[in-house]
Write a protein that holds these residues in place. Structure first.
Motif, short mmCIF file in Angstrom:
data_model
loop_
_atom_site.label_atom_id
_atom_site.label_comp_id
_atom_site.label_asym_id
_atom_site.label_seq_id
_atom_site.Cartn_x
_atom_site.Cartn_y
_atom_site.Cartn_z
N ILE A 1 -12.59 -7.94 -4.80
CA ILE A 1 -13.24 -6.83 -3.94
C ILE A 1 -13.68 -7.54 -2.77
O ILE A 1 -13.44 -6.66 -1.30
CB ILE A 1 -14.29 -6.17 -4.73
N ILE B 1 -8.34 0.11 3.45
CA ILE B 1 -9.44 0.30 4.49
C ILE B 1 -9.06 -0.92 5.45
O ILE B 1 -8.99 -0.45 6.73
CB ILE B 1 -11.01 -0.09 3.86
N SER B 2 -8.65 -2.12 5.18
CA SER B 2 -8.32 -3.22 6.02
C SER B 2 -7.21 -2.96 6.86
O SER B 2 -7.04 -3.39 7.78
CB SER B 2 -8.36 -4.34 5.09
N LEU C 1 -13.98 -9.71 -9.13
CA LEU C 1 -15.06 -9.27 -8.63
C LEU C 1 -14.95 -10.04 -7.26
O LEU C 1 -15.01 -9.23 -6.01
CB LEU C 1 -16.28 -9.74 -8.97
N ALA D 1 -11.51 -0.59 -6.74
CA ALA D 1 -12.30 -0.82 -5.55
C ALA D 1 -11.66 -1.95 -4.84
O ALA D 1 -11.36 -1.62 -3.53
CB ALA D 1 -13.59 -1.54 -5.95
N LEU E 1 -12.15 -6.64 1.05
CA LEU E 1 -13.11 -6.23 2.04
C LEU E 1 -13.04 -7.19 3.33
O LEU E 1 -13.29 -6.33 4.34
CB LEU E 1 -14.78 -6.09 1.62
N LEU F 1 0.88 -1.16 -0.06
CA LEU F 1 0.07 -0.12 -0.01
C LEU F 1 0.68 1.11 0.03
O LEU F 1 0.54 2.18 -0.98
CB LEU F 1 -0.83 0.00 1.21
N ALA G 1 -10.52 -8.89 4.12
CA ALA G 1 -9.01 -9.04 4.60
C ALA G 1 -8.87 -8.71 6.01
O ALA G 1 -9.37 -7.72 6.44
CB ALA G 1 -8.22 -8.17 3.67
N LYS H 1 -8.90 0.38 -2.70
CA LYS H 1 -9.50 1.05 -1.77
C LYS H 1 -9.76 0.19 -0.48
O LYS H 1 -9.69 0.44 0.59
CB LYS H 1 -10.96 1.75 -2.32
N ALA H 2 -10.43 -0.96 -0.88
CA ALA H 2 -10.83 -1.96 0.16
C ALA H 2 -9.73 -2.40 1.11
O ALA H 2 -9.63 -2.57 2.19
CB ALA H 2 -11.48 -3.38 -0.27
#
Lengths: 222, 208, 257
Positions: free
Chosen positions: A147, A218-219, A144, A211, A151, A84, A153, A214-215
């Protein structure tokens, strides 16, 4: 695209170091074909015209199984943080990982799929179309599914939760993939379905990596 | 006065309804060593993650004027690859800052010369930390953001780490570290900074 | 310019849990009252005064529940996705609370729509379940709502859960038309014609009045319930703040009564 190549090579290397882990989705696919043959097929006609659709469903589950763990070890050992921070562009790194994941799961399943159609349907009708639609469709599933995997993870809960999250998104791919295969098996034309599958793949290659990135970000926010 | 390598302004972090720190300012200049201290759970790691861009603070912003690198609690090494392989793929995504040729040298300097072909999963925790240090050495990041860099290291490893940080500062780099033990060498030789402003060792105390 | 300022002010006010909580009680009560009144009137007309349908007899009357429920379910999902986008862009806490309050309501409404559909289908189609486009879409919607709830529960940190759920809601709404389209295509091309529902026959005005009243009533009631749930979330999440303490102090006489 150095980030793509670096991550693609890296994940393939890791897969080679754990060959049985990498082979799990393929073994699952073979196992599921066996169970379906024993449990649902008749001795003379197999599954008949439903064979191609059944193979598609099994390939979908094998794909889900493969994509579930795509980020797990990276989360655990801290590689994800480094990705990241340092991987630019981030979507290229994500694509590299997913390409490696698909090569280890989607590709072998794709290669075995005509055989699965044959043993389940006692005919190779539609087998070529199954391969073609899997080639166009399973990368979309990987994108897909990633994603959902991103989310979840780091939650320690993949598996069923991931299935619930991504199944609605898998549905269109399954409809057109299985639809084309069944149509081709019955001697029909499937050009439209192939075009839609291609469009879905193009769309998800363009949008899904963002996506996923981004996810993943967030994780790691804790 | 030169632009800071890393400049945080007005950072405010609220985790689970608890305010960890509020309107915190931190400017890191070449040669600086910032030690972030405080009891467990006071937000040291969160502050470092904010600085590294992994965590979005509730308020405030971080300007990163120079390349930086981050080493957290987890080393970022895949257990299935050797230390060298781990560093090598990392060099692949970080081409501007890591030179593949320096990887071997870095391995030797952290004392992993003999273990460089063992898989990381077989290395001890301390050896894994050393491998992560090698990544810092091989890279050309100006700012090192290190979360408890001495964890799991033996005395020799701690001495090595302090030496590396000292050397990094002498070259005009800077380090921000969460730590419980001092990371500065006893007689620091940084009085001859290139700026008018003297490089300094500072302690940011959280949770007070 | 005045309008822009007003919009900005409204945006910030709505984003403030305190402002919303203190101002929303009237709305909640009003929406509850309007919703219940509309449903009572609509259902009375629908059950008591509308003549039986020519082909379906009395069984069609469940449509006065079914149709509004299915439409409302989709509207709630879109609303949840809009809130998700607002949260992703501005990290507005109220938006996340809207998702948390509305998702269970949406799921319940979707389940009700599905169940009434099955009940209606049994006498009408002779079977409770066919692989019809609308049924599959509604089932998928149920899964999407369930996914939002399950994902939130799986992530222990509330702010991270909020981000993840918002992202899922936004991704879901992008996919909703694709899912709908593909399912419709699937059922029109690959199902025997006898099993497809086809276009719903044009509705006579006499049926339209109770349907419209009920639909409006459902929307109002759902909005009221969501606001009530939202108010509870606000009190729960803001329980440490002084304004909640002040409000509670002012209402001590009414607590429990």
């Amino acid at each position: 695209m150095r980030a793509f190549a670096a991550l693609f090579q890296r994940d393939l290397l890791v897969a080679l170091r754990r060959p049985t882990d990498a082979a799990n989705p393929l073994v699952f696919f073979v196992l599921a074909v066996l169970l379906l043959g024993v449990g649902a097929a008749s001795a003379e006609k197999g599954l008949g015209g439903s064979a191609a659709g059944a193979v598609w469903v099994l390939a979908l589950f094998a794909n889900l199984l493969a994509v579930e763990g795509v980020f797990r070890r990276d989360v655990e050992d801290g590689t994800l943080e480094q990705l990241l921070i340092h991987a630019r562009p981030r979507f290229a790194a994500v694509l590299g990982k997913l390409a490696a994941n698909w090569s280890c799961a989607g590709l072998p399943v794709l290669v075995l799929s005509p055989l699965a159609v044959y043993v389940l349907g006692h005919s190779t009708a539609g087998a070529g179309m199954v391969m073609l639609t899997l080639l166009l469709g399973t990368p979309t599933l990987t994108l897909l599914g990633a994603i959902g995997a991103a989310l979840t993870a780091g939650t320690g809960r993949g598996g069923l939760l991931l299935a619930v999250l991504v199944m609605p998104f898998y549905l269109p791919v399954l409809i057109f993939g299985a639809g084309a295969s069944t149509a081709a098996g019955a001697g029909g034309d499937a050009a439209f379905e192939l075009l839609v599958l291609g469009a879905l793949l193009t769309g998800s290659i363009t949008a899904a990596p963002f996506a996923v990135g981004k996810a993943l970000a967030i994780s790691q926010e804790y | 006065m030169s632009r800071p390598l890393l400049n945080a302004r007005g950072l405010t972090c609220v985790v689970a309804g608890q305010r960890l720190f509020a309107t915190l300012d931190l400017a890191v200049h070449p040669g600086d060593l910032v030690e972030v201290r405080g009891p467990n759970g006071c937000g040291k790691s969160t502050l470092l993650r904010c600085l590294a861009g992994l965590y979005h603070p509730e308020a405030g912003r971080v300007e990163r004027g120079a390349p930086f690198t981050y080493l957290g609690h987890r080393a970022g090494l895949s257990a299935d690859m050797t230390p060298l392989e781990n560093l090598r793929w990392f060099a692949g995504i970080d081409a501007a800052r890591v030179e593949p040729a320096t990887l071997d040298e870095a391995m030797d300097r952290v004392g992993l010369g003999a273990a460089r072909f063992d898989r990381c999963g077989m290395l001890s925790a301390g050896q894994q930390r050393r491998a992560a240090l090698a990544r810092l050495l091989a890279g050309h990041a100006s700012v090192w953001i290190l979360d408890e860099p001495l964890t799991a290291l033996d005395d020799a490893g701690c001495a090595l780490t302090r030496g590396f940080i000292d050397e990094h500062r002498a070259r005009g780099g800077a380090a921000v570290c969460a730590t419980h033990r001092s990371l500065a060498l006893p007689r620091s030789a940084h009085a001859s900074g290139r700026d008018a402003r003297l490089p300094q060792t500072r302690v940011v105390a959280l949770g007070s | 310019m005045g309008l822009v300022d007003w919009a900005k002010g409204a945006f910030h006010k709505t984003g403030s849990p305190r402002w919303f909580f203190l101002g929303s009680r009237r709305w909640m009560v009003g929406l509850y009252a309007a919703g219940i009144a509309l449903i009572v009137v609509g259902s009375t007309i629908g059950l008591g005064f509308v003549p039986p349908e020519r082909f379906q007899g009395d069984s069609f009357r469940i449509l006065f529940v079914h149709v509004p429920a299915v439409h409302l379910a989709q509207a709630i999902y879109v609303a949840v996705a809009v809130a998700g986008l607002v949260y992703l862009v501005w990290r507005m806490k109220m938006a996340d609370m809207v998702i948390e309050a509305a998702a269970p309501v949406g799921m319940a409404v979707t389940a009700a729509g599905l169940a009434t559909g099955v009940v209606w289908g049994m006498p009408t189609w002779g079977t409770g379940w066919v692989w019809d486009a609308r049924i599959i879409s509604t089932l998928v919607l149920l899964l999407l709502f369930f996914g939002l709830l399950a994902l939130r529960q799986a992530i222990p940190r509330p702010d991270r859960a909020a981000m993840a759920v918002s992202l899922l809601a936004v991704v879901g709404v992008v996919n909703l038309p694709i899912i709908k389209y593909s399912v419709e295509w699937f059922t029109t091309l690959h199902q025997p014609a006898s099993l497809t529902l086809g276009e719903r026959p044009t509705i006579a005005p006499v049926f339209l009045v109770p349907l419209a009243l009920n639909a409006l009533g459902y929307y109002c009631l759902a909005a009221g319930i969501v606001i009530a749930a939202l108010r509870m979330k606000i009190i729960e999440r803001e329980s440490g703040t002084s304004w909640v303490a002040d409000w509670l102090a002012g209402h001590e006489d009414r607590v429990g009564g």
